[in-house]
Scaffold this active site. Structure first.
Site, PDB file in Angstrom:
ATOM      1  N   GLY A   1       0.911  -1.157  -0.025  1.00  0.00           N
ATOM      2  CA  GLY A   1       0.172  -0.111   0.113  1.00  0.00           C
ATOM      3  C   GLY A   1       0.995   1.101   0.136  1.00  0.00           C
ATOM      4  O   GLY A   1       2.215   1.192  -0.328  1.00  0.00           O
TER       5      GLY A   1
ATOM      6  N   HIS B   1     -16.833   4.164   9.756  1.00  0.00           N
ATOM      7  CA  HIS B   1     -17.026   5.240   8.752  1.00  0.00           C
ATOM      8  C   HIS B   1     -18.617   5.207   8.737  1.00  0.00           C
ATOM      9  O   HIS B   1     -19.278   4.393   8.458  1.00  0.00           O
ATOM     10  CB  HIS B   1     -16.453   4.841   7.486  1.00  0.00           C
ATOM     11  CG  HIS B   1     -16.522   6.051   6.406  1.00  0.00           C
ATOM     12  ND1 HIS B   1     -17.542   6.707   5.956  1.00  0.00           N
ATOM     13  CD2 HIS B   1     -15.309   6.887   5.864  1.00  0.00           C
ATOM     14  CE1 HIS B   1     -16.928   7.717   5.101  1.00  0.00           C
ATOM     15  NE2 HIS B   1     -15.908   7.744   5.125  1.00  0.00           N
TER      16      HIS B   1
ATOM     17  N   ALA C   1      -8.723   4.254  -1.287  1.00  0.00           N
ATOM     18  CA  ALA C   1      -8.862   5.515  -0.416  1.00  0.00           C
ATOM     19  C   ALA C   1      -9.612   6.666  -1.571  1.00  0.00           C
ATOM     20  O   ALA C   1      -8.978   6.885  -2.499  1.00  0.00           O
ATOM     21  CB  ALA C   1      -7.760   5.916  -0.069  1.00  0.00           C
TER      22      ALA C   1
ATOM     23  N   GLY D   1     -11.090   9.954  -0.450  1.00  0.00           N
ATOM     24  CA  GLY D   1     -11.118  11.341  -0.061  1.00  0.00           C
ATOM     25  C   GLY D   1      -9.783  12.063  -0.340  1.00  0.00           C
ATOM     26  O   GLY D   1      -9.853  12.995  -1.377  1.00  0.00           O
TER      27      GLY D   1
ATOM     28  N   GLU E   1     -16.137  10.929   2.913  1.00  0.00           N
ATOM     29  CA  GLU E   1     -16.726  12.018   3.649  1.00  0.00           C
ATOM     30  C   GLU E   1     -16.490  13.347   2.977  1.00  0.00           C
ATOM     31  O   GLU E   1     -16.914  14.253   3.296  1.00  0.00           O
ATOM     32  CB  GLU E   1     -15.545  11.872   4.887  1.00  0.00           C
ATOM     33  CG  GLU E   1     -15.843  12.640   6.091  1.00  0.00           C
ATOM     34  CD  GLU E   1     -15.195  11.961   7.152  1.00  0.00           C
ATOM     35  OE1 GLU E   1     -15.829  10.982   7.601  1.00  0.00           O
ATOM     36  OE2 GLU E   1     -14.539  12.530   7.864  1.00  0.00           O
TER      37      GLU E   1
ATOM     38  N   GLU F   1      -1.271   1.539   8.519  1.00  0.00           N
ATOM     39  CA  GLU F   1      -2.192   1.213   9.639  1.00  0.00           C
ATOM     40  C   GLU F   1      -1.943  -0.049  10.574  1.00  0.00           C
ATOM     41  O   GLU F   1      -2.467   0.037  11.547  1.00  0.00           O
ATOM     42  CB  GLU F   1      -3.446   0.821   8.740  1.00  0.00           C
ATOM     43  CG  GLU F   1      -4.833   0.773   9.552  1.00  0.00           C
ATOM     44  CD  GLU F   1      -6.190   0.336   8.599  1.00  0.00           C
ATOM     45  OE1 GLU F   1      -6.154   0.640   7.539  1.00  0.00           O
ATOM     46  OE2 GLU F   1      -7.188   0.120   9.262  1.00  0.00           O
TER      47      GLU F   1
ATOM     48  N   ARG G   1      -9.324   8.677  14.211  1.00  0.00           N
ATOM     49  CA  ARG G   1      -8.548   9.578  13.367  1.00  0.00           C
ATOM     50  C   ARG G   1      -8.980  10.488  12.812  1.00  0.00           C
ATOM     51  O   ARG G   1     -10.201  10.515  12.226  1.00  0.00           O
ATOM     52  CB  ARG G   1      -7.882   8.291  12.252  1.00  0.00           C
ATOM     53  CG  ARG G   1      -6.966   8.848  11.050  1.00  0.00           C
ATOM     54  CD  ARG G   1      -6.737   7.797  10.184  1.00  0.00           C
ATOM     55  NE  ARG G   1      -7.701   6.941   9.542  1.00  0.00           N
ATOM     56  CZ  ARG G   1      -8.449   7.516   8.565  1.00  0.00           C
ATOM     57  NH1 ARG G   1      -8.032   8.590   7.924  1.00  0.00           N
ATOM     58  NH2 ARG G   1      -9.339   6.604   8.098  1.00  0.00           N
TER      59      ARG G   1
ATOM     60  N   GLU H   1     -12.988  17.951   4.808  1.00  0.00           N
ATOM     61  CA  GLU H   1     -13.493  16.773   5.436  1.00  0.00           C
ATOM     62  C   GLU H   1     -13.825  16.997   6.906  1.00  0.00           C
ATOM     63  O   GLU H   1     -13.296  17.986   7.526  1.00  0.00           O
ATOM     64  CB  GLU H   1     -12.686  15.532   5.118  1.00  0.00           C
ATOM     65  CG  GLU H   1     -12.885  14.874   3.805  1.00  0.00           C
ATOM     66  CD  GLU H   1     -12.049  13.840   3.639  1.00  0.00           C
ATOM     67  OE1 GLU H   1     -12.324  13.102   2.629  1.00  0.00           O
ATOM     68  OE2 GLU H   1     -11.192  13.480   4.320  1.00  0.00           O
TER      69      GLU H   1
ATOM     70  N   ARG I   1     -15.945  11.772  12.992  1.00  0.00           N
ATOM     71  CA  ARG I   1     -16.846  10.435  12.355  1.00  0.00           C
ATOM     72  C   ARG I   1     -17.252   9.630  13.490  1.00  0.00           C
ATOM     73  O   ARG I   1     -18.416   9.025  13.080  1.00  0.00           O
ATOM     74  CB  ARG I   1     -16.067   9.714  11.126  1.00  0.00           C
ATOM     75  CG  ARG I   1     -14.461   9.170  11.422  1.00  0.00           C
ATOM     76  CD  ARG I   1     -14.120   8.495  10.230  1.00  0.00           C
ATOM     77  NE  ARG I   1     -13.649   9.179   9.013  1.00  0.00           N
ATOM     78  CZ  ARG I   1     -13.009   8.813   8.147  1.00  0.00           C
ATOM     79  NH1 ARG I   1     -12.094   7.950   8.222  1.00  0.00           N
ATOM     80  NH2 ARG I   1     -12.620   9.616   7.013  1.00  0.00           N
TER      81      ARG I   1
ATOM     82  N   HIS J   1     -14.009   0.840   9.272  1.00  0.00           N
ATOM     83  CA  HIS J   1     -12.972   1.502   8.241  1.00  0.00           C
ATOM     84  C   HIS J   1     -11.756   1.473   8.662  1.00  0.00           C
ATOM     85  O   HIS J   1     -10.892   1.090   7.779  1.00  0.00           O
ATOM     86  CB  HIS J   1     -13.741   2.865   8.032  1.00  0.00           C
ATOM     87  CG  HIS J   1     -12.982   3.894   6.847  1.00  0.00           C
ATOM     88  ND1 HIS J   1     -13.053   3.325   5.632  1.00  0.00           N
ATOM     89  CD2 HIS J   1     -12.108   4.775   6.836  1.00  0.00           C
ATOM     90  CE1 HIS J   1     -12.352   4.021   4.817  1.00  0.00           C
ATOM     91  NE2 HIS J   1     -12.032   5.087   5.717  1.00  0.00           N
TER      92      HIS J   1
ATOM     93  N   LEU K   1      -3.436   8.502   4.751  1.00  0.00           N
ATOM     94  CA  LEU K   1      -2.428   8.415   3.805  1.00  0.00           C
ATOM     95  C   LEU K   1      -1.222   9.088   4.042  1.00  0.00           C
ATOM     96  O   LEU K   1      -0.095   8.807   3.622  1.00  0.00           O
ATOM     97  CB  LEU K   1      -3.116   8.917   2.181  1.00  0.00           C
ATOM     98  CG  LEU K   1      -4.006   8.006   1.523  1.00  0.00           C
ATOM     99  CD1 LEU K   1      -4.585   8.607   0.522  1.00  0.00           C
ATOM    100  CD2 LEU K   1      -3.851   6.521   1.566  1.00  0.00           C
TER     101      LEU K   1
HETATM  102  C1  SIN Z   1     -13.391   9.085   2.927  1.00  0.00           C
HETATM  103  O1  SIN Z   1     -12.993   9.469   1.662  1.00  0.00           O
HETATM  104  O2  SIN Z   1     -14.215   9.204   3.678  1.00  0.00           O
HETATM  105  C2  SIN Z   1     -12.087   8.109   3.571  1.00  0.00           C
HETATM  106  C3  SIN Z   1     -11.107   9.259   3.917  1.00  0.00           C
HETATM  107  C4  SIN Z   1     -10.433   8.687   5.282  1.00  0.00           C
HETATM  108  O3  SIN Z   1     -10.627   7.417   5.666  1.00  0.00           O
HETATM  109  O4  SIN Z   1      -9.569   9.140   5.929  1.00  0.00           O
END
Ligand code: SIN
Length: 481
Positions: free
Chosen positions: A12, A222, A44, A46, A239, A355, A366, A111, A269, A330, A372
């Protein structure tokens, strides 16, 4: 016999960025459980959160700590946010293209729980996929596919590599340094957004070796996932949709998140997931939806193409249709404990990144899109440490023993485990249900099972025991008496 300078378990963002930073002349091997894209990075959506400039670093630190509900390690967060910009810029310098406006400026989205727009993205909502492809294209080192790691070769304070199962054979792969970048624990839960390969094996092996795991009870759910599919990985609805105007509604089209937190859709979240859970129970609602009615169709299609086409394939016409949503597992904030150079205490040459690691950078919850970034920042630190460090390494050989990885009953037990974890170790927990889960997991461990299931069960047990120990709710761990 080959002795590698570095073995990396996992391909990853963390594993591949470590590989990219290791000089070409080093002997490096990346082990990949299935295909390279079978990892959470690939899915991923976001983006990558990053301080927009030097002045934003402190605010990014503060947002991360606030979301982490008091459990973050401030030094770890300072490293993440302070080194984030240069880690992201280094990708850009190597040729990666994030989305930009007409004038060539980077576009930043928002976000939940970020106090400003600071998330860079690529391909609209395909950030993970594009970063992964880029890192694969730039990677100078060999990958070995369809390879399951089944043991860590270790003695005293050194790790000598790993034992693998590959093409029907067991093999020892030796290295002077081992980096674990194998991801989290998604396959332990009935509903999750993770790649199918993410099944907590390396956490289980770390437990067998006596490494310390930390904050395992901190499992993030999530809030907006489409779960009505028969695929193991459920469909994430990023998100960033809420960051740009989507909202959560009941069957009558009414928004209700402001009843729970003044930040509504943009609350952290854990709060959004719990609010949805609570609202459904209190109001006896079967279904909660995500509404996209604020979006213009062309904008939506260009900004969120992955979601647009995935949902189209599932029969939804976006942005007109509302989509039924549920929270789903998530991300694991907990993991194998390591220092700020990603080194595991017990061994001189074992590193964990991404992770699977726990630096306490995420605390109890988180902050969106910090994962990332964590992969980028801590992979560079691990590599720096490996390249600087000198220690005596005298190679030793380990037995080439084989093991029974699967037993006939494993499939049924795995499915029972997923249901058990979802029902008893999920969004809302009680001591009674946690204890029931622990008994059940213990009895599965002592039954006739294969090694890979045992590793899943050891990790599950660590999660449940940590959850029982933490008697008061904190962040993602919510316990009712
Ligand atoms: C998302 O796009 O909602 C996930 C982003 C994340 O897990 O930080």
């Amino acid at each position: 016999m080959q002795i590698y300078d570095v073995i990396i378990v996992g391909a990853g963002i963390a594993g591949l960025n470590a590989a990219l930073n290791l000089p070409e002349e080093k002997k490096v091997l990346i082990l990949c459980k299935e295909n390279s894209w079978d990892c959470n990075t690939f899915y991923a959506q976001g983006g990558i959160s990053v301080a927009v400039d030097e002045n934003d670093v402190n605010l990014h630190i503060q947002d991360t700590i606030n979301a982490g509900a008091g459990l973050c390690d401030k030094e770890a967060v300072k490293v993440l946010c302070g080194e984030g910009r240069s880690a992201v810029d280094s990708l850009i310098q190597k040729g990666f293209e994030f989305d930009k406006d007409d004038k060539g400026n980077l576009l930043y989205t928002k976000e939940a729980a970020h106090s400003k727009n600071r998330i860079v993205h690529a391909g609209g909502d395909a950030t993970g996929r594009q970063v992964h492809l880029f890192l694969m294209q730039k990677n100078p080192h060999p990958l070995m596919y369809k390879t399951t790691v089944i043991d860590i070769l270790q003695k005293n304070d050194l790790v000598y590599g790993v034992r693998i199962f590959h093409q029907g054979k067991f093999e020892n792969i030796y290295a002077k340094n081992t980096i674990i970048a194998s991801g989290g624990i998604g396959s332990l839960y009935e509903y999750h957004t993770n790649a199918k390969t993410v099944s907590a094996d390396m956490q289980g092996l770390a437990i067998e070796c006596g490494c310390e795991l930390r904050d395992m009870e901190m499992t993030q759910f999530h809030p907006t996932v489409f779960v009505n599919t028969d695929k193991a990985r459920k469909q994430l609805l990023s998100e960033s949709l809420r960051g740009e105007g989507a909202f959560v509604i009941n069957d009558k089209g009414e928004r209700f998140l402001f009843d729970y937190d003044k930040r509504g859709e943009l609350s952290p979240r854990d709060i959004v997931s719990r609010s949805i859970f609570d609202y459904k129970q209190k109001h006896k609602k079967d279904t909660i939806y995500l509404s996209f009615e604020n979006f213009q169709r062309e904008f939506f299609k260009n900004r969120f193409p992955t979601i647009y086409y995935n949902l189209k394939g599932l029969g939804f016409n976006l942005p007109e249709d509302r989509v039924p949503i549920s929270p789903a597992f998530h991300y694991a904030m907990g993991g194998i404990k390591c220092d700020l150079d990603a080194k595991v205490d017990k061994y001189k040459n074992l590193y964990v990144i991404g992770e699977v690691a726990n630096t306490r950078v995420h605390g109890a919850n988180r902050l969106a899109s910090n994962s990332l970034l964590e992969g980028l920042v801590f992979s560079r630190r691990a590599v720096r440490k490996i390249l600087q460090k000198n220690y005596d390494f005298i190679h030793i050989e380990f037995d080439e023993k084989s093991e029974i990885l699967f037993k006939p009953n494993d499939k049924i037990l795995k499915s029972e485990l997923r249901t058990l974890m979802w029902n008893n170790v999920g969004i809302v927990r009680t001591k009674k249900n946690l204890k029931l889960a622990l008994d059940k997991v213990d009895s599965m461990i002592s039954s006739d099972i294969g090694k890979l299931l045992k590793l899943r069960l050891l990790t599950s047990k660590a999660i449940i025991e940590s959850a029982i120990k933490r008697e008061k709710s904190l962040g993602a761990h919510y316990i009712k008496n």
